[in-house]
Design an enzyme around this catalytic site. Sequence first.
Site, short mmCIF file in Angstrom:
data_model
loop_
_atom_site.label_atom_id
_atom_site.label_comp_id
_atom_site.label_asym_id
_atom_site.label_seq_id
_atom_site.Cartn_x
_atom_site.Cartn_y
_atom_site.Cartn_z
N GLU A 274 0.83 -1.21 0.00
CA GLU A 274 0.00 0.00 0.00
C GLU A 274 0.87 1.26 0.00
OE1 GLU A 274 -2.90 -0.54 -0.79
OE2 GLU A 274 -3.24 -2.60 -0.13
N GLU A 303 -0.81 -0.78 -9.74
CA GLU A 303 -0.40 -2.05 -9.14
C GLU A 303 1.07 -2.32 -9.41
OE1 GLU A 303 -2.53 -3.28 -7.18
OE2 GLU A 303 -1.74 -5.27 -6.68
#
EC number: 3.4.17.19
Lengths: 509, 509
Positions: A274, A303
Amino acid sequence: MGKKKNQTKKAAASVRKLERKLWCRSYLMKIAEFDGATIAPENGAAARTEAMGTLASEYHKLLTKKSSVKKVKDLLDAVESSNIADEQLCAEARVLARDQHEALAIPAEEAEAWTRLTCEAQAVWHKAKVANDWASFEPYIDRIVDSLKHQAELMNPKADPYDVWLDQHERGLSTTSFDAFCAQVKDTVVPLVHEIGERGQQPDAPFAHAHVPVEVQKALSLDLMKLVGLDLADTTLAVTEHPFSEGFATGDARIATHFYEDDALSNVFSIVHEAGHTIYELGVNPAYAFTSLEGGTSMGIHESQSRFFENTVARSRAFMGPLLQVLRKHVPEVYGQVSEDELYRAVNIARPSLIRTEADELTYPLHIMVRYEIERLLFAGEATARDIPALWSRFMDEYLGVDVPDDAHGCLQDVHWSGGSFGYFPTYALGSAYDAQYVPAMKADGVDIDAACAAGDLTPVRAWLGNKIWQWGRAKDAPELIQNACGAPFDAHFYCDYLNEKFRSLYNL
Amino acid sequence: MGKKKNQTKKAAASVRKLERKLWCRSYLMKIAEFDGATIAPENGAAARTEAMGTLASEYHKLLTKKSSVKKVKDLLDAVESSNIADEQLCAEARVLARDQHEALAIPAEEAEAWTRLTCEAQAVWHKAKVANDWASFEPYIDRIVDSLKHQAELMNPKADPYDVWLDQHERGLSTTSFDAFCAQVKDTVVPLVHEIGERGQQPDAPFAHAHVPVEVQKALSLDLMKLVGLDLADTTLAVTEHPFSEGFATGDARIATHFYEDDALSNVFSIVHEAGHTIYELGVNPAYAFTSLEGGTSMGIHESQSRFFENTVARSRAFMGPLLQVLRKHVPEVYGQVSEDELYRAVNIARPSLIRTEADELTYPLHIMVRYEIERLLFAGEATARDIPALWSRFMDEYLGVDVPDDAHGCLQDVHWSGGSFGYFPTYALGSAYDAQYVPAMKADGVDIDAACAAGDLTPVRAWLGNKIWQWGRAKDAPELIQNACGAPFDAHFYCDYLNEKFRSLYNL
């Protein structure tokens, strides 16, 4: 020329006022959503749905109303006909025009109903997951898929609805290109997983499941966030059911994690993952604040940033020194005697498992393929929500050879479908594949990744990513970013080679 | 009749649509504010200010635009000329018309600038308090007072500006009435504090400052919240610099607290105090959801609820049993040997001190008078922000006889001024005084408060308050609520008698 410049200036001021209003609604939706996923009480869900529905409807109306369409068109005309080289303004106009074009396809009432549906579905999913109760959540999936198919038909009546959503999440992606990617990756991963199961020796790592209290994990997380390069004045760490992150504004991007007291390494890699998303959001050109260019450009590129930090950096042999130092500082009784090599083996155990977010780097893409297969069946009308638990078991067996004990560890594990994110999972697999292609490009540009990891100072790595990817926000699409960063279009063979090399070496195959 | 009913129905539908839009903005402002005060990162302040400014401006425009004024007028006309006895609708129209009337006095740009100013000032205050840096915060106070004076002149050019704000926070309150209240209370409290200092024996309560880790205090807080009657599905507990609570919607009202590891009792009473506010918000008639009647009616009534729980209940001798039980459950090593009597004396130590929120029940109103004196001087133009630190020292010495060591423990201690709340502190003193008048009324209605406290089951107390106060939301103003609840208008002698009786008995005077 003077007149044209003036026209452009006027058109720009007008559009930026619109962008600021749109930004405000998008910011508030994210704030309310983050609140809902972290600290809001259970019984506040209905009020949040009401507010989010109103915001979505207002956002949609603002973006699509006649005067807004005219404003954006005027700006596009002005920048195209004048010679001023304001790249940012051109990009703003282009991105906003595309957003507008796509939004115009969806009636405002449908946009609002969609937000209300997914807002409600997320609250229902949350309870359903905790209670292992697929039945309560099931009807939402059918309604969500129906709505997504309808929206896709409105946006592009000629295309396959699932392709429309793949392209929304990652420009240029289609079932054709993703099928080809899957075939290539499957050919590498499936035999590798099989060989590891047959001949590979799994390391013994009891420390990985030692009890580490939540409070200790929190303090450890903050140190990790700093280690990979986050400034704590720009971010916050909250607690949620399903780890995620969100960018709110220049100077505000946040992480929500989930602590398991018997699996501290799970949180370690969630945090680093994250943090990658968060650093990307915070690295966007601050001049893009309050404009259509703020934020990450696509799900796949996003991502690729999170997985770069999670895998390329934090699961590399070179990073074990700095990582072990943080673990030893906070959990000396467990990590005091663990060696770098032992830690490296432990964080790279490749073994079929049930939970995607806990999956290792090698088996991870297979989890994505399970979801992709199911999504395609749903969109093709060959399955409905009722079939999902059985399909889940079938594909998990087929791809990973594991038995699914219940829906909480199966089709209820991910939040994404409840939020309406179909055609989104494929971008997760692409992210890692992009990473494998960044590495040689980064090295060719003189960045010594291993040295940076070993030193626990990722400055040169962040500088390269910031320069090639982050700063551009939404100003460039994924294919252009990859071409510029790597000097070539995306090519999956880098990823397959990387997996083969890393895991054959780890397991002496 | 049929036609009139139809007209009313149409007007009501139109107004309720407006109310829902207003509610949405007010909800989002609160969410963003709560986020800012609890988990938002420091560098997100500018973005929050931008969003809150936009919301405030939109709220103001929505409420005051011509079509809205017409809608509200149509509804008022319709309910007045028809015979339908829809009390809620009449109250909605009346309250909304008053809100509208007051908002119409302020231009939209001024409303927006005001929100931006106070939003920014709160972030500056937060840093200034931590850094004990009055100078950085000082200019905001002058700007805030100037703006408040200007707004008051616009709202009511004939009245004294400070009176306008007193009336905004508590309908009917004025410097005249509050001066009279202060004189009466001072006459009771000052000699009492003096006598205690001279002749009272202070109890020895070392347990009050035992070290209690934050995590233990968190768990203890949740139990306390349940004990006084909160359903945890309706609320949440967050952490902040200055404890507060906020109602967001039916089913969503929250508490933010501050933990001191060497003063667990501070948090205990903060929690019960904020729980009182929260239970009030949650007790409003659910039919008022999304209307102008949602939320508490005034600051004084709100404070009377929080202080009822904090003092009348949680500092009563009868409640020591249930309170001790919770303390013993979570901190057995400290509270295992403490008796109910010892706890009762410890939580009722009356002694002049520096911090308002930590002040005991007896000296508390003197802290309010210090702030009231300064606010009046600022509004009268007899002082500016630069004079505040010296004034603070002077009045703290005059009223409480204490030396102020620095601004962090002096004029920087409270968040209120940074948020623009002037004329607000007086309602805090009134709240406690209302409580003293509720008690005999409650008893006359058959509620055995002591028995409920001793049993740790406040159901009958909550039923009376819910019936007399909470359910009415903003449908009734403070004077009407007090008249209905107590059968008489507000009278400060109940409060003076209560303080005299309680503290003379505690200190054997």
